[in-house]
Design a protein around this motif. Structure first.
Motif, PDB file in Angstrom:
ATOM      1  N   GLY A  47     -28.414 -14.805 -35.560  1.00 32.09           N
ATOM      2  CA  GLY A  47     -29.431 -14.266 -36.438  1.00 32.09           C
ATOM      3  C   GLY A  47     -30.166 -13.007 -35.257  1.00 32.09           C
ATOM      4  O   GLY A  47     -31.198 -12.893 -35.249  1.00 32.09           O
ATOM      5  N   THR A  49     -30.291  -9.813 -34.922  1.00 29.86           N
ATOM      6  CA  THR A  49     -31.024  -8.863 -35.507  1.00 29.86           C
ATOM      7  C   THR A  49     -32.101  -9.020 -36.207  1.00 29.86           C
ATOM      8  O   THR A  49     -32.679  -8.182 -36.887  1.00 29.86           O
ATOM      9  N   GLY A  50     -32.488 -10.397 -36.330  1.00 33.96           N
ATOM     10  CA  GLY A  50     -33.461 -10.885 -37.124  1.00 33.96           C
ATOM     11  C   GLY A  50     -34.638 -10.758 -36.627  1.00 33.96           C
ATOM     12  O   GLY A  50     -34.883 -10.403 -35.362  1.00 33.96           O
ATOM     13  N   ALA A  53     -35.450 -13.156 -33.622  1.00 38.75           N
ATOM     14  CA  ALA A  53     -34.775 -12.765 -32.181  1.00 38.75           C
ATOM     15  C   ALA A  53     -35.465 -11.663 -31.687  1.00 38.75           C
ATOM     16  O   ALA A  53     -35.624 -11.377 -30.619  1.00 38.75           O
ATOM     17  N   LYS A  56     -39.609 -12.349 -30.783  1.00 39.35           N
ATOM     18  CA  LYS A  56     -40.121 -13.315 -30.112  1.00 39.35           C
ATOM     19  C   LYS A  56     -38.852 -13.594 -28.739  1.00 39.35           C
ATOM     20  O   LYS A  56     -39.392 -13.895 -27.694  1.00 39.35           O
ATOM     21  N   ALA A  80     -24.767 -11.289 -35.276  1.00 42.32           N
ATOM     22  CA  ALA A  80     -25.126 -11.275 -36.857  1.00 42.32           C
ATOM     23  C   ALA A  80     -24.216 -10.234 -37.617  1.00 42.32           C
ATOM     24  O   ALA A  80     -22.919 -10.087 -36.854  1.00 42.32           O
ATOM     25  N   ARG A  81     -24.134 -10.155 -38.930  1.00 45.86           N
ATOM     26  CA  ARG A  81     -23.135  -9.530 -39.696  1.00 45.86           C
ATOM     27  C   ARG A  81     -22.982  -7.926 -39.498  1.00 45.86           C
ATOM     28  O   ARG A  81     -22.134  -7.511 -39.467  1.00 45.86           O
ATOM     29  N   GLN A  82     -24.363  -7.405 -39.104  1.00 47.97           N
ATOM     30  CA  GLN A  82     -24.203  -5.964 -39.163  1.00 47.97           C
ATOM     31  C   GLN A  82     -23.194  -5.582 -37.929  1.00 47.97           C
ATOM     32  O   GLN A  82     -23.383  -5.988 -36.780  1.00 47.97           O
ATOM     33  N   MET A 123     -20.303 -10.915 -36.646  1.00 48.06           N
ATOM     34  CA  MET A 123     -19.684 -11.756 -37.218  1.00 48.06           C
ATOM     35  C   MET A 123     -20.405 -12.778 -38.430  1.00 48.06           C
ATOM     36  O   MET A 123     -21.627 -12.595 -38.334  1.00 48.06           O
ATOM     37  N   VAL A 125     -21.316 -16.095 -40.052  1.00 46.37           N
ATOM     38  CA  VAL A 125     -21.155 -17.360 -39.656  1.00 46.37           C
ATOM     39  C   VAL A 125     -20.707 -18.415 -40.848  1.00 46.37           C
ATOM     40  O   VAL A 125     -20.365 -19.503 -40.601  1.00 46.37           O
ATOM     41  N   THR A 151     -31.537 -18.246 -37.665  1.00 45.04           N
ATOM     42  CA  THR A 151     -31.246 -17.921 -38.891  1.00 45.04           C
ATOM     43  C   THR A 151     -31.818 -18.585 -39.779  1.00 45.04           C
ATOM     44  O   THR A 151     -32.413 -19.770 -39.600  1.00 45.04           O
ATOM     45  N   GLU A 178     -34.352 -23.791 -35.426  1.00 45.64           N
ATOM     46  CA  GLU A 178     -35.653 -23.446 -35.368  1.00 45.64           C
ATOM     47  C   GLU A 178     -36.437 -23.875 -36.561  1.00 45.64           C
ATOM     48  O   GLU A 178     -35.854 -24.573 -37.671  1.00 45.64           O
ATOM     49  N   PRO A 180     -38.751 -24.210 -39.959  1.00 40.31           N
ATOM     50  CA  PRO A 180     -38.482 -25.729 -40.700  1.00 40.31           C
ATOM     51  C   PRO A 180     -37.179 -26.005 -40.774  1.00 40.31           C
ATOM     52  O   PRO A 180     -36.328 -25.415 -40.965  1.00 40.31           O
ATOM     53  N   ARG A 254     -41.425 -10.975 -43.932  1.00 42.87           N
ATOM     54  CA  ARG A 254     -40.802 -12.205 -44.354  1.00 42.87           C
ATOM     55  C   ARG A 254     -41.165 -12.915 -45.553  1.00 42.87           C
ATOM     56  O   ARG A 254     -40.946 -14.015 -45.776  1.00 42.87           O
ATOM     57  N   TYR A 447     -42.273 -19.347 -25.909  1.00 38.29           N
ATOM     58  CA  TYR A 447     -40.919 -19.253 -26.147  1.00 38.29           C
ATOM     59  C   TYR A 447     -40.348 -19.323 -24.733  1.00 38.29           C
ATOM     60  O   TYR A 447     -39.161 -19.551 -24.542  1.00 38.29           O
TER      61      TYR A 447
END
Ligand SMILES: NC(=O)C1=CN([C@@H]2O[C@H](COP(=O)(O)OP(=O)(O)OC[C@H]3O[C@@H](n4cnc5c(N)ncnc54)[C@H](OP(=O)(O)O)[C@@H]3O)[C@@H](O)[C@H]2O)C=CC1
Ligand SMILES: O=C1O[C@H](COP(=O)(O)O)[C@@H](O)[C@H](O)[C@H]1O
Length: 515
Positions: A47, A49-50, A53, A56, A80-82, A123, A125, A151, A178, A180, A254, A447
């Protein structure tokens, strides 16, 4: 000031006390032992590119690098997939870190040396074959491998299984999950079982970044390193406890995640319950992962169940409508990006919890959290009972305020005689400003501390499987009660202090939220 809970007066006469306390703290403050990292590690951020990441994790890793706390050979691989090249990712990360890190802490030379650690691997996942490619890409298995799952939780099970199949889950590897963890008790159990089938519990780090906040750890220091509070830290002396985490932010970008989650799952199930555990737990026999988590678990198990119609008296759900934050108009929640226009997701929750054990029987714990509230502020208020016999006119009960945000501060409200004739009482504050007391140049972000703990393999500040499941066991019946008996969330204007009914929750017991 409402119901004697006010903190707003800072008497001039009190400043001497404050100064003395600051000086003492400074005199006795020894430099914190810095972590010396000897273990080079591969930090794989799924994750990559999220939002989490880029907003934070990378800024925290940048700070660790800048402060010399990462071993020289430590590498960071974002996944990530991109389809991005390494250079594309580095410039994306630079843009986001530049925006996030304080200007004085960001410089090009440091960034360039940090970027040398940073790489990207495209990639999916959900594709087992992609983990085969990943295994080839990771040339050495002799190093600690940290898999950070930034993710959505519905990908956790796939990732763990594919890591195992690709031979990437060896004894030196660790996995960070992460919050929840899941959406309910059943889904949390399924995730925990899937992760547990691949990684033994000592290698699973369920992160709750509130536990990485300095003041949260200071709460443990306050309780267990000072003899002063323990005798009165109980039902006989404490009237009630308030835990509030108020945000001015909305759901930002989000909306898709938040609309399926809501304030209860996003914040209360994890951050607020963890704070409650630290306030209420017994002293652990040692400061280590098992002893601390054993005590927190007992608190979660002692929470008095709230189910069925109870939700109507003991909980309040709210959702923000249009309003103003800092003078700026903001839209209603249901007009936020990726949020359903008919959404009945709560952006605010307040509740009255009780802990059925010897120490806390009958003491209300009022918890609340919400988005788009008037002020950003996270705090714990321990409201003591009044003196048993009043000698003087006036006076208020003592109150301990543990402020996590925006500033880190612990202050104790005491009563003092105001200067001049007569016994006129005024509240004064013994105020410990932690940043000032320790004169640190920069406070660590949660973090940063937690990422170091993962690399060092210390899980004291992470949630154990049984804790997460105990928290869900208490939350699930409330969610069911809402579903069966509750009307839509109460509207509150953005920029307010939440729905009126949340005030009613305390007012009916003759109390008020500390504002
Ligand atoms: N954002 C925050 O501040 C916080 C987030 N969290 C939690 O962290 C998690 C991530 O949140 P957030 O960063 O906001 O979410 P985002 O939606 O911003 O990011 C999700 C990431 O996952 C990647 N991804 C999605 N599907 C796949 C796939 N099949 N294969 C590989 N990569 C995939 C996406 O990239 P791509 O689409 O290119 O594959 C993207 O990098 C959530 O569980 C959230 O609850 C927790 C605390 C705070
Ligand atoms: O975990 C989360 O926390 C943030 C609030 O964190 P803070 O450190 O800024 O208090 C919250 O905005 C987010 O919705 C939630 O997922």
């Amino acid at each position: 000031m409402r119901h004697g809970l006010g903190y707003d007066r800072h008497l001039p006469g009190c400043s001497a006390l404050v100064v003395i306390l600051h000086k003492c703290a400074r005199r006795s403050a020894k430099p914190c032992p810095e972590s010396v990292l000897t273990v080079p590690c591969d930090m794989l951020v799924f994750g990559g590119t999220g939002d989490l990441a880029l907003h934070k994790l990378l800024p925290a890793l940048y700070h660790l690098h800048r402060d010399g706390r990462l071993a020289a050979q430590t590498r960071i691989l974002a996944l990530a997939r991109q389809p991005l090249s390494r250079a594309d990712y580095q410039s994306l990360a630079e843009r986001r870190c530049r925006a996030q890190v304080a200007r004085a802490d960001f410089d090009t030379a440091t960034w360039q040396s940090f970027a040398e650690r940073l790489d990207y691997f495209a990639m999916d996942v959900s594709q087992s074959a992609d983990f085969g490619r990943l295994a080839k890409r990771l040339d050495s298995h002799e190093r600690v491998q940290v898999y950070y799952l930034a993710t959505a939780p519905d990908l956790f099970e796939d990732i763990a299984a594919h890591l195992a199949t690709a031979g990437l889950a060896g004894p030196l590897s660790r996995i960070v999950l992460e919050k929840p963890i899941g959406h309910s008790l059943d889904s949390a159990k399924a995730i925990n079982a899937a992760i547990g089938a691949v990684f033994d519990e000592s290698r699973v780090f369920r992160i709750d970044h509130y536990l990485g906040k300095e003041t949260v750890q200071n709460l443990m220091a306050l309780r267990f390193a000072n003899a002063l509070f323990e005798p009165i830290w109980r039902a006989g002396h404490i009237d009630h406890v308030q835990i509030s985490v108020c945000e001015t932010l909305g759901v930002e970008n989000r909306g898709a995640y938040y609309d399926r989650s809501g304030a209860m799952r996003d914040m209360l199930q994890n951050h607020l319950l963890q704070l409650l555990c630290l306030v209420a737990m017994e002293a652990p026999v040692r400061f280590d992962a098992e002893a601390v988590r054993d005590e927190k678990l007992k608190v979660l198990q002692a929470l008095k169940p709230i189910h069925g119609l109870d939700v109507q008296d003991t909980t309040v759900r709210g959702q923000y409508v249009a309003g103003k934050i800092g003078g700026q108009e903001v839209p209603a929640y249901y007009f936020e990006k990726n949020v359903d226009n008919d959404s009945d997701t709560e952006t605010f929750v307040a509740l009255h919890a009780e802990i059925d054990n010897w120490r806390w029987a009958g003491v209300p714990f009022y918890l609340r959290t919400g988005k788009r509230l008037a002020k950003k502020s996270s705090e714990i208020v321990i409201q003591f009972k009044p003196v048993p016999h009043r000698l003087f006119n006036g006076g208020e009960a003592n109150c301990l305020l543990i402020r996590l945000q925006p500033e880190e501060r612990i202050s104790l409200q005491l009563m003092a005689k105001a200067p001049g004739k007569g016994m006129r009482l005024e509240p004064v504050e013994l105020d410990l400003n932690l940043a000032q007391a320790f004169q640190q140049k920069r406070r660590w972000d949660a973090y940063e501390r937690l990422l170091l703990d993962v690399i060092e393999g210390d899980s004291t500040l992470f949630m154990r499987r049984d804790e997460v499941e105990a928290a869900w066991s208490w939350i699930d019946p409330i969610l069911r009660g809402w579903h069966e008996y509750y009307q839509s969330p109460r509207p509150y204007p953005a920029g307010s202090s939440g729905p009126e009914q949340a005030h009613g929750l305390l007012e009916r017991h003759g109390r008020a939220w500390h504002e």
